[in-house]
Design a protein around this motif. Structure first.
Motif, PDB file in Angstrom:
ATOM      1  N   TRP A   1       0.821  -1.204   0.000  1.00 10.80           N
ATOM      2  CA  TRP A   1       0.000   0.000   0.000  1.00 10.80           C
ATOM      3  C   TRP A   1       0.858   1.258   0.000  1.00 10.80           C
ATOM      4  O   TRP A   1       0.520   2.243  -0.651  1.00 10.80           O
ATOM      5  CB  TRP A   1      -0.968   0.004   1.184  1.00 10.80           C
ATOM      6  CG  TRP A   1      -2.070  -0.991   0.992  1.00 10.80           C
ATOM      7  CD1 TRP A   1      -2.282  -2.123   1.691  1.00 10.80           C
ATOM      8  CD2 TRP A   1      -3.083  -0.946  -0.020  1.00 10.80           C
ATOM      9  NE1 TRP A   1      -3.359  -2.806   1.199  1.00 10.80           N
ATOM     10  CE2 TRP A   1      -3.880  -2.099   0.132  1.00 10.80           C
ATOM     11  CE3 TRP A   1      -3.393  -0.071  -1.048  1.00 10.80           C
ATOM     12  CZ2 TRP A   1      -4.958  -2.377  -0.682  1.00 10.80           C
ATOM     13  CZ3 TRP A   1      -4.491  -0.353  -1.863  1.00 10.80           C
ATOM     14  CH2 TRP A   1      -5.241  -1.483  -1.680  1.00 10.80           C
ATOM     15  N   TRP A   2       1.964   1.252   0.716  1.00 12.49           N
ATOM     16  CA  TRP A   2       2.856   2.418   0.694  1.00 12.49           C
ATOM     17  C   TRP A   2       3.461   2.605  -0.686  1.00 12.49           C
ATOM     18  O   TRP A   2       3.579   3.729  -1.181  1.00 12.49           O
ATOM     19  CB  TRP A   2       3.960   2.285   1.743  1.00 12.49           C
ATOM     20  CG  TRP A   2       3.497   2.693   3.107  1.00 12.49           C
ATOM     21  CD1 TRP A   2       3.285   1.880   4.166  1.00 12.49           C
ATOM     22  CD2 TRP A   2       3.152   4.013   3.526  1.00 12.49           C
ATOM     23  NE1 TRP A   2       2.831   2.604   5.232  1.00 12.49           N
ATOM     24  CE2 TRP A   2       2.738   3.932   4.873  1.00 12.49           C
ATOM     25  CE3 TRP A   2       3.139   5.259   2.911  1.00 12.49           C
ATOM     26  CZ2 TRP A   2       2.334   5.029   5.602  1.00 12.49           C
ATOM     27  CZ3 TRP A   2       2.742   6.363   3.641  1.00 12.49           C
ATOM     28  CH2 TRP A   2       2.339   6.245   4.958  1.00 12.49           C
ATOM     29  N   MET A   3       3.844   1.507  -1.323  1.00 12.67           N
ATOM     30  CA  MET A   3       4.401   1.591  -2.679  1.00 12.67           C
ATOM     31  C   MET A   3       3.343   2.105  -3.661  1.00 12.67           C
ATOM     32  O   MET A   3       3.635   2.931  -4.527  1.00 12.67           O
ATOM     33  CB  MET A   3       4.927   0.232  -3.125  1.00 12.67           C
ATOM     34  CG  MET A   3       6.203  -0.184  -2.421  1.00 12.67           C
ATOM     35  SD  MET A   3       6.763  -1.837  -2.868  1.00 12.67           S
ATOM     36  CE  MET A   3       6.923  -1.702  -4.629  1.00 12.67           C
TER      37      MET A   3
ATOM     38  N   LEU B   1       1.233   9.161  -6.113  1.00  6.42           N
ATOM     39  CA  LEU B   1       1.728  10.521  -5.916  1.00  6.42           C
ATOM     40  C   LEU B   1       2.686  10.914  -7.039  1.00  6.42           C
ATOM     41  O   LEU B   1       2.615  12.028  -7.567  1.00  6.42           O
ATOM     42  CB  LEU B   1       2.425  10.640  -4.558  1.00  6.42           C
ATOM     43  CG  LEU B   1       2.996  12.011  -4.224  1.00  6.42           C
ATOM     44  CD1 LEU B   1       1.877  13.034  -4.100  1.00  6.42           C
ATOM     45  CD2 LEU B   1       3.821  11.946  -2.955  1.00  6.42           C
ATOM     46  N   GLY B   2       3.561  10.005  -7.419  1.00  3.08           N
ATOM     47  CA  GLY B   2       4.481  10.277  -8.525  1.00  3.08           C
ATOM     48  C   GLY B   2       3.744  10.517  -9.827  1.00  3.08           C
ATOM     49  O   GLY B   2       4.101  11.400 -10.606  1.00  3.08           O
TER      50      GLY B   2
ATOM     51  N   LEU C   1       0.776   4.026  -2.899  1.00  6.75           N
ATOM     52  CA  LEU C   1       0.547   5.441  -2.590  1.00  6.75           C
ATOM     53  C   LEU C   1       1.634   6.320  -3.197  1.00  6.75           C
ATOM     54  O   LEU C   1       1.341   7.345  -3.811  1.00  6.75           O
ATOM     55  CB  LEU C   1       0.473   5.639  -1.077  1.00  6.75           C
ATOM     56  CG  LEU C   1       0.232   7.069  -0.615  1.00  6.75           C
ATOM     57  CD1 LEU C   1      -1.154   7.527  -1.053  1.00  6.75           C
ATOM     58  CD2 LEU C   1       0.376   7.163   0.888  1.00  6.75           C
ATOM     59  N   TRP C   2       2.896   5.931  -3.052  1.00  6.87           N
ATOM     60  CA  TRP C   2       3.995   6.712  -3.629  1.00  6.87           C
ATOM     61  C   TRP C   2       3.947   6.686  -5.158  1.00  6.87           C
ATOM     62  O   TRP C   2       4.263   7.689  -5.803  1.00  6.87           O
ATOM     63  CB  TRP C   2       5.339   6.203  -3.120  1.00  6.87           C
ATOM     64  CG  TRP C   2       5.637   6.699  -1.735  1.00  6.87           C
ATOM     65  CD1 TRP C   2       5.637   5.958  -0.598  1.00  6.87           C
ATOM     66  CD2 TRP C   2       5.916   8.037  -1.353  1.00  6.87           C
ATOM     67  NE1 TRP C   2       5.914   6.760   0.476  1.00  6.87           N
ATOM     68  CE2 TRP C   2       6.094   8.048   0.040  1.00  6.87           C
ATOM     69  CE3 TRP C   2       6.028   9.235  -2.037  1.00  6.87           C
ATOM     70  CZ2 TRP C   2       6.382   9.199   0.754  1.00  6.87           C
ATOM     71  CZ3 TRP C   2       6.323  10.388  -1.328  1.00  6.87           C
ATOM     72  CH2 TRP C   2       6.490  10.369   0.051  1.00  6.87           C
ATOM     73  N   GLY C   3       3.554   5.581  -5.736  1.00  8.54           N
ATOM     74  CA  GLY C   3       3.408   5.512  -7.186  1.00  8.54           C
ATOM     75  C   GLY C   3       2.317   6.443  -7.690  1.00  8.54           C
ATOM     76  O   GLY C   3       2.479   7.135  -8.692  1.00  8.54           O
TER      77      GLY C   3
END
Length: 78
Positions: free
Chosen positions: A10-12, A18-19, A14-16
């Motif tokens: 889930w963190w990956m 956002l990117g 979320l960062w994807g």
């Protein structure tokens, strides 16, 4: 052990996401800047020219007067 890996996913994600949002914003900003540099003097931006076009469209002035005044407006000041 499975629960810890799910949190990392889930963190990956979320960062994807956002990117991706930042990339889209950058592309839109670059498009807007390039467009404004290519067309800085689009028709209708100068109020005097807009008024002249309006008067010509309404038939208040003739073609010759319109062209003469438009030339005067676009001539650089002395």
């Amino acid at each position: 052990m499975v629960d810890g890996m799910g949190g990392v996913f889930w963190w990956m994600a979320l960062w994807g996401l956002l990117g991706l949002v930042l990339l889209v914003l950058a592309v839109v900003a670059i498009f807007w800047l390039v467009r404004s540099m290519i067309q800085p003097g689009r028709p209708g931006t100068d109020p005097a020219e807009e008024e002249l076009r309006r008067r010509y469209a309404l038939g208040e002035i003739g073609r010759e007067e319109y062209l003469e005044r438009m030339t005067d407006l676009r001539r650089p000041p002395p």
